[in-house]
Design a protein around this motif. Structure first.
Motif: not given
Length: 193
Positions: A181-187
């Motif tokens: 999302v929006n240039g970020y990777v959430y793991k």
């Protein structure tokens, strides 16, 4: 509808095979397969080529961007006084979330990693401005905790920062171990509940 689903729908609407689409855009068939299965994303140049090929604007092509996060369903100040770590929570903030969502079927701690490739950052800024500028400021100033909360069929992103908790409804289901999302990777880091 995800970007991959949109590409697949448009390709089928125009009666084009994956191989033909790949040839017209100048990529491999495997790239098209990855895009359609949401395992990969077209870069800016490929996105422009796809929009031109399908005779739609990039804005129309990316109309799914509103579907990542819904509205902020809860925003409140929080206090950790009297909160004790419990269950698999590793800090008081996670315990607070654990207690705030007693009906949650599962809660995951999330790791957030910024994309460093400037082209991809630009792409995500265009494709999924899921957080408002206010939310970007909120995130850029440092975050205490980010969690994914699942309650039945609903999923929420919970962000705790400087005494404020924001809960946002996810409209696109967080499948697997990561969400971009929006240039970020959430793991998903570890399961709290």
């Amino acid at each position: 509808m995800t970007l991959g689903e949109k590409i697949k729908d448009l390709r089928r609407k125009y009666n084009i095979s994956q191989e033909e689409l790949a040839e017209k855009v100048g990529v491999s068939r495997q790239s098209v397969t990855k895009w359609e299965s949401d395992a990969g994303l077209p870069d800016i140049d490929n996105l422009k080529a796809l929009a031109t090929l399908f005779n739609i604007s990039i804005d129309e092509f990316l109309d799914y961007k509103k579907e990542i996060l819904g509205e902020v369903v809860l925003e409140e100040k929080y206090s950790l006084s009297g909160i004790k770590k419990e269950g698999k929570a590793r800090c008081k903030e996670e315990s607070y979330i654990f207690n705030k969502f007693p009906k949650a079927t599962s809660i995951y701690s999330l790791l957030r990693k910024k994309r460093w490739d400037w082209k991809k950052n630009l792409f995500w800024f265009i494709v999924e401005p899921a957080f408002s500028p206010e939310m970007d400021d909120f995130l850029e100033n440092g975050i205490n905790i980010i969690c994914l909360v699942e309650e039945g069929e609903k999923q929420y992103i919970v962000i705790m920062h400087k005494g404020i908790m924001k809960v946002m409804l996810l409209k696109t289901i967080f499948k697997g171990k990561k969400l971009e999302v929006n240039g970020y990777v959430y793991k998903k880091n570890y399961k709290i509940k």
